[in-house]
Scaffold this motif. Structure first.
Motif, PDB file in Angstrom:
ATOM      1  N   GLY A  62      -7.416   0.121  -4.860  1.00  0.00           N
ATOM      2  CA  GLY A  62      -7.358   0.722  -6.186  1.00  0.00           C
ATOM      3  C   GLY A  62      -8.665   1.410  -6.528  1.00  0.00           C
ATOM      4  O   GLY A  62      -9.741   0.843  -6.314  1.00  0.00           O
ATOM      5  N   ILE A  63      -8.580   2.619  -7.055  1.00  0.00           N
ATOM      6  CA  ILE A  63      -9.753   3.402  -7.438  1.00  0.00           C
ATOM      7  C   ILE A  63      -9.566   3.850  -8.881  1.00  0.00           C
ATOM      8  O   ILE A  63      -8.543   4.457  -9.226  1.00  0.00           O
ATOM      9  N   ALA A  64     -10.524   3.528  -9.741  1.00  0.00           N
ATOM     10  CA  ALA A  64     -10.455   3.913 -11.147  1.00  0.00           C
ATOM     11  C   ALA A  64     -11.677   4.750 -11.507  1.00  0.00           C
ATOM     12  O   ALA A  64     -12.813   4.398 -11.171  1.00  0.00           O
ATOM     13  N   ARG A  65     -11.425   5.859 -12.173  1.00  0.00           N
ATOM     14  CA  ARG A  65     -12.508   6.656 -12.750  1.00  0.00           C
ATOM     15  C   ARG A  65     -12.062   7.059 -14.147  1.00  0.00           C
ATOM     16  O   ARG A  65     -11.042   7.717 -14.301  1.00  0.00           O
ATOM     17  N   GLY A  66     -12.834   6.606 -15.143  1.00  0.00           N
ATOM     18  CA  GLY A  66     -12.401   6.827 -16.511  1.00  0.00           C
ATOM     19  C   GLY A  66     -11.118   6.074 -16.775  1.00  0.00           C
ATOM     20  O   GLY A  66     -10.978   4.900 -16.429  1.00  0.00           O
ATOM     21  N   ALA A  67     -10.137   6.757 -17.374  1.00  0.00           N
ATOM     22  CA  ALA A  67      -8.879   6.110 -17.726  1.00  0.00           C
ATOM     23  C   ALA A  67      -7.824   6.265 -16.636  1.00  0.00           C
ATOM     24  O   ALA A  67      -6.686   5.830 -16.814  1.00  0.00           O
ATOM     25  N   HIS A  68      -8.190   6.872 -15.507  1.00  0.00           N
ATOM     26  CA  HIS A  68      -7.191   7.172 -14.475  1.00  0.00           C
ATOM     27  C   HIS A  68      -7.334   6.242 -13.281  1.00  0.00           C
ATOM     28  O   HIS A  68      -8.435   6.014 -12.779  1.00  0.00           O
ATOM     29  N   ASP A  69      -6.202   5.693 -12.816  1.00  0.00           N
ATOM     30  CA  ASP A  69      -6.159   4.829 -11.638  1.00  0.00           C
ATOM     31  C   ASP A  69      -5.399   5.519 -10.510  1.00  0.00           C
ATOM     32  O   ASP A  69      -4.406   6.212 -10.753  1.00  0.00           O
ATOM     33  N   ASP A  70      -5.848   5.295  -9.295  1.00  0.00           N
ATOM     34  CA  ASP A  70      -5.094   5.657  -8.103  1.00  0.00           C
ATOM     35  C   ASP A  70      -4.999   4.414  -7.237  1.00  0.00           C
ATOM     36  O   ASP A  70      -6.028   3.800  -6.912  1.00  0.00           O
ATOM     37  N   VAL A  71      -3.789   4.014  -6.873  1.00  0.00           N
ATOM     38  CA  VAL A  71      -3.554   2.785  -6.109  1.00  0.00           C
ATOM     39  C   VAL A  71      -2.657   3.105  -4.923  1.00  0.00           C
ATOM     40  O   VAL A  71      -1.622   3.764  -5.074  1.00  0.00           O
ATOM     41  N   VAL A  72      -3.070   2.642  -3.730  1.00  0.00           N
ATOM     42  CA  VAL A  72      -2.252   2.810  -2.529  1.00  0.00           C
ATOM     43  C   VAL A  72      -2.093   1.449  -1.859  1.00  0.00           C
ATOM     44  O   VAL A  72      -2.947   0.569  -1.997  1.00  0.00           O
ATOM     45  N   ALA A  73      -0.991   1.273  -1.130  1.00  0.00           N
ATOM     46  CA  ALA A  73      -0.661  -0.023  -0.542  1.00  0.00           C
ATOM     47  C   ALA A  73      -0.280   0.135   0.920  1.00  0.00           C
ATOM     48  O   ALA A  73       0.160   1.197   1.366  1.00  0.00           O
ATOM     49  N   HIS A  74      -0.445  -0.962   1.655  1.00  0.00           N
ATOM     50  CA  HIS A  74      -0.126  -0.963   3.090  1.00  0.00           C
ATOM     51  C   HIS A  74       0.429  -2.319   3.503  1.00  0.00           C
ATOM     52  O   HIS A  74       0.011  -3.369   3.009  1.00  0.00           O
ATOM     53  N   GLY A  75       1.355  -2.306   4.469  1.00  0.00           N
ATOM     54  CA  GLY A  75       1.714  -3.517   5.193  1.00  0.00           C
ATOM     55  C   GLY A  75       2.720  -4.403   4.492  1.00  0.00           C
ATOM     56  O   GLY A  75       3.558  -3.959   3.698  1.00  0.00           O
ATOM     57  N   VAL A  76       2.614  -5.705   4.795  1.00  0.00           N
ATOM     58  CA  VAL A  76       3.563  -6.696   4.290  1.00  0.00           C
ATOM     59  C   VAL A  76       2.828  -7.793   3.537  1.00  0.00           C
ATOM     60  O   VAL A  76       1.666  -8.102   3.813  1.00  0.00           O
ATOM     61  N   LEU A  77       3.536  -8.388   2.597  1.00  0.00           N
ATOM     62  CA  LEU A  77       2.975  -9.501   1.825  1.00  0.00           C
ATOM     63  C   LEU A  77       3.087 -10.818   2.569  1.00  0.00           C
ATOM     64  O   LEU A  77       2.324 -11.751   2.308  1.00  0.00           O
ATOM     65  N   ASN A  78       4.052 -10.885   3.501  1.00  0.00           N
ATOM     66  CA  ASN A  78       4.300 -12.123   4.235  1.00  0.00           C
ATOM     67  C   ASN A  78       4.905 -11.737   5.577  1.00  0.00           C
ATOM     68  O   ASN A  78       6.004 -11.181   5.632  1.00  0.00           O
ATOM     69  N   ARG A  79       4.178 -12.020   6.645  1.00  0.00           N
ATOM     70  CA  ARG A  79       4.686 -11.617   7.968  1.00  0.00           C
ATOM     71  C   ARG A  79       5.931 -12.398   8.362  1.00  0.00           C
ATOM     72  O   ARG A  79       6.685 -11.961   9.237  1.00  0.00           O
ATOM     73  N   ALA A  80       6.157 -13.539   7.725  1.00  0.00           N
ATOM     74  CA  ALA A  80       7.347 -14.320   8.052  1.00  0.00           C
ATOM     75  C   ALA A  80       8.604 -13.736   7.423  1.00  0.00           C
ATOM     76  O   ALA A  80       9.710 -13.915   7.946  1.00  0.00           O
ATOM     77  N   THR A  81       8.464 -13.021   6.310  1.00  0.00           N
ATOM     78  CA  THR A  81       9.630 -12.471   5.613  1.00  0.00           C
ATOM     79  C   THR A  81       9.706 -10.955   5.715  1.00  0.00           C
ATOM     80  O   THR A  81      10.776 -10.377   5.495  1.00  0.00           O
ATOM     81  N   PRO A 247      -2.454 -13.622  16.499  1.00  0.00           N
ATOM     82  CA  PRO A 247      -2.052 -12.762  15.385  1.00  0.00           C
ATOM     83  C   PRO A 247      -2.069 -13.524  14.061  1.00  0.00           C
ATOM     84  O   PRO A 247      -1.899 -14.747  14.044  1.00  0.00           O
ATOM     85  N   PRO A 248      -2.268 -12.815  12.942  1.00  0.00           N
ATOM     86  CA  PRO A 248      -2.241 -13.491  11.636  1.00  0.00           C
ATOM     87  C   PRO A 248      -0.890 -14.155  11.384  1.00  0.00           C
ATOM     88  O   PRO A 248       0.165 -13.609  11.739  1.00  0.00           O
ATOM     89  N   ARG A 249      -0.944 -15.332  10.783  1.00  0.00           N
ATOM     90  CA  ARG A 249       0.279 -16.062  10.458  1.00  0.00           C
ATOM     91  C   ARG A 249       0.135 -16.643   9.055  1.00  0.00           C
ATOM     92  O   ARG A 249      -0.989 -16.915   8.591  1.00  0.00           O
ATOM     93  N   PRO A 250       1.240 -16.829   8.331  1.00  0.00           N
ATOM     94  CA  PRO A 250       1.150 -17.361   6.969  1.00  0.00           C
ATOM     95  C   PRO A 250       0.474 -18.732   6.930  1.00  0.00           C
ATOM     96  O   PRO A 250       0.697 -19.567   7.809  1.00  0.00           O
ATOM     97  N   VAL A 251      -0.349 -18.948   5.920  1.00  0.00           N
ATOM     98  CA  VAL A 251      -1.028 -20.231   5.769  1.00  0.00           C
ATOM     99  C   VAL A 251      -0.037 -21.274   5.258  1.00  0.00           C
ATOM    100  O   VAL A 251       0.950 -20.939   4.593  1.00  0.00           O
ATOM    101  N   PRO A 252      -0.283 -22.566   5.549  1.00  0.00           N
ATOM    102  CA  PRO A 252       0.674 -23.600   5.149  1.00  0.00           C
ATOM    103  C   PRO A 252       0.626 -23.946   3.669  1.00  0.00           C
ATOM    104  O   PRO A 252       1.564 -24.554   3.150  1.00  0.00           O
ATOM    105  N   VAL A 253      -0.473 -23.619   2.990  1.00  0.00           N
ATOM    106  CA  VAL A 253      -0.627 -23.930   1.557  1.00  0.00           C
ATOM    107  C   VAL A 253      -0.954 -22.632   0.830  1.00  0.00           C
ATOM    108  O   VAL A 253      -1.836 -21.888   1.251  1.00  0.00           O
ATOM    109  N   TRP A 254      -0.262 -22.365  -0.267  1.00  0.00           N
ATOM    110  CA  TRP A 254      -0.445 -21.079  -0.948  1.00  0.00           C
ATOM    111  C   TRP A 254      -1.678 -21.046  -1.842  1.00  0.00           C
ATOM    112  O   TRP A 254      -2.365 -20.043  -1.918  1.00  0.00           O
ATOM    113  N   SER A 255      -1.991 -22.159  -2.516  1.00  0.00           N
ATOM    114  CA  SER A 255      -3.013 -22.108  -3.553  1.00  0.00           C
ATOM    115  C   SER A 255      -3.881 -23.355  -3.543  1.00  0.00           C
ATOM    116  O   SER A 255      -3.452 -24.440  -3.131  1.00  0.00           O
ATOM    117  N   LEU A 256      -5.105 -23.185  -4.024  1.00  0.00           N
ATOM    118  CA  LEU A 256      -6.002 -24.316  -4.266  1.00  0.00           C
ATOM    119  C   LEU A 256      -5.537 -25.097  -5.498  1.00  0.00           C
ATOM    120  O   LEU A 256      -4.702 -24.612  -6.266  1.00  0.00           O
TER     121      LEU A 256
END
Length: 490
Positions: A62-81, A247-256
């Motif tokens: 995400g890049i913000a300058r003044g009141a304008h944002d530009d956001v780009v995304a890549h990949g997957v949120l969960n390699r298992a799903t 390769p990266p794999r999902p962690v067994p616990v989501w949150s602290l």
């Protein structure tokens, strides 16, 4: 460092370092240069190329300058799903949360409810710490600048109830006092939980509710949450780790545990992180003109409070919550965040009204950040990001046997060993986090830079990480590694 009255002066305990670059605007710009346009398609390509190179499963820039944002995304949120990452995906922002908690504290300062230099025991008279003198004297300024000396990586799970912070603080006397109050800097999650408890007492709300009502709602941050059941309502990332170079794999616990909330449990979109940064760029004013933080407090948060023993790991100094960076003669503020398999980065360049954030869910996220932000700030701001620290071209001879031995604090044991080709560092993760990391024991060579400064490189990243040895005037010896001061065991 600003100290509260009656605290012994330990400022000379910090090792001498080169002077940081001069300050630019402390909080927000008085005049904006012409903005260089953001080529969204270009940054989409670069994010994709670099994330794949560094094996990052999913990322949002995400890049913000003044009141304008530009956001780009890549990949997957969960390699298992295989759920794809989108602009509105939520990621854990980890310790960037600390700047939000510091902002809540400064709101209370503005209201006259909190004095940064008064003992927090005036708000929490029941406070008990390992050192009773520290319990009587520690201030909010110590907590926000990581100079309390309370052992920082205590992750006691005190349940899911609204009293979890109160219960956590009730057990803080079990945490060691790693260094004298105000003697040096050591990154302290525990101190921010204590700060969150002070906020609870002064507002009459849980920290989660105070965050929502005093910051998120006024800023219309509809995708910023603190609890897993809230995150489930949205498209949310899962952390990933790698074992043995696999390769990266999902962690067994989501949150602290919930008790770590004020130190690092916000989950948000890149757009919401940029909106929070914009609050500070605007000197504490929301987009609708509502003042959420005084201009004085916004500037104070970005002003230098303490110099760092190691200026190569992150910034050169710390403000009230913010890390301060000197890049190419310019002054920036920002913060990083790391949780279970997720990493986040935020950098703010006030003089150009520019904020950039990167949210990731695994892989060599730090290396992605270094390469990508180097390009973003050069192209959009004309600012060169410092080159990562590397070993000297010519080996430095040192006599460092005095550093041999064990250094230990909550969650970490560091052994300095003598190997056949020089000193080695063995890093062991201990306590509750030991079973949540893929390799709790890592050993690597210590490469000397000077007589008391070294570099190490772990197997999961090509980056070099500083290791600094120093002693306080009172004789205690420390190794500073990962932004923590770890005391040498007797």
């Amino acid at each position: 460092m600003t100290r509260s009255p009656g605290i012994d002066d330990h400022s000379r305990a910090l090792p001498e370092q080169p002077s940081p670059p001069p300050d630019g605007p402390a909080s927000f710009p008085s005049a904006q240069p012409p903005a260089r346009p953001v080529d969204v398609s270009y940054w989409q390509r670069r994010l994709t190329e670099l994330a794949e190179r560094h094996r990052v499963p999913g990322a949002v820039l995400g890049i913000a300058r003044g009141a304008h944002d530009d956001v780009v995304a890549h990949g997957v949120l969960n390699r298992a799903t295989g759920v794809t990452t989108t602009r509105d995906s939520l990621f854990q922002i980890g310790s960037i949360t600390k700047v939000w908690t510091a902002t809540l504290a400064m709101q209370l300062v503005d209201e006259g409810a909190l004095d940064l230099d008064a003992p927090v025991a005036e708000v929490l008279p029941e406070l008990r710490l390992a050192d009773p003198r520290v319990a009587r004297r520690v201030t909010m300024r110590h907590l926000l600048t990581h100079t309390s000396g309370i052992d920082g990586d205590v992750f006691t799970d005190t349940g899911r109830g609204d009293d979890c912070l109160e219960r956590f603080v009730g057990r803080l006397d079990e945490a060691a006092q790693n260094h004298p109050l105000g003697a040096t800097f050591s990154y302290c999650n525990s101190g921010f939980v204590l700060a969150g408890r002070v906020i609870e007492e002064l507002t009459g709300m849980t920290w989660d509710r105070a965050l929502r009502e005093r910051l998120c709602d006024p800023l219309d941050l509809e995708h910023t949450v603190t609890l897993p059941e809230e995150a489930l309502r949205f498209r949310t990332a899962v952390g990933h780790d790698s074992e043995g170079g696999g390769p990266p794999r999902p962690v067994p616990v989501w949150s602290l545990p919930r008790s770590t909330g004020p130190a690092g449990l916000i989950t948000a979109t890149a757009g919401d992180v940029l909106a929070f940064a914009r609050l500070h760029l605007a000197g504490g004013t929301a987009p609708d003109g509502t003042r959420l933080l005084s201009e004085h407090s916004a500037r104070a948060m970005a002003r230098s409070q303490v110099e760092l023993p190691d200026k190569d790991s992150l910034g050169d100094s710390w403000g009230l919550g913010w890390i301060r960076f000197g890049w190419d003669g310019r002054r920036l503020v920002g913060h990083n965040g790391n949780t279970l398999g997720q990493s986040a980065f935020l950098r703010v360049l006030p003089e150009q009204d520019l904020a950039v954030t990167l949210l990731t869910n695994g892989g060599a996220a730090k290396d992605l950040y270094q390469e990508l932000f180097g390009e973003v700030f050069t192209e959009l701001a004309g600012v060169a990001v410092p080159e990562p620290v590397r070993p000297p071209a010519v080996p430095v001879p040192v006599t460092a046997r005095r550093y041999l031995g064990r250094y230990e604090r909550a969650g970490t044991r560091i052994d300095i060993l003598e190997g056949g080709d020089g000193l080695r560092l063995r890093h062991t993760t201990t306590g509750p986090l030991a079973h949540l990391v893929p390799d709790p024991v890592e050993e690597t060579a210590l490469v000397p830079v000077s007589d008391d400064r070294f570099l190490v490189r772990y197997t999961d990243s090509p980056s070099w990480i500083p290791v600094t040895f120093y002693s306080l005037p009172t004789g205690e010896s420390y190794v500073h590694h990962g932004m923590r001061a770890t005391p040498k065991a007797p």
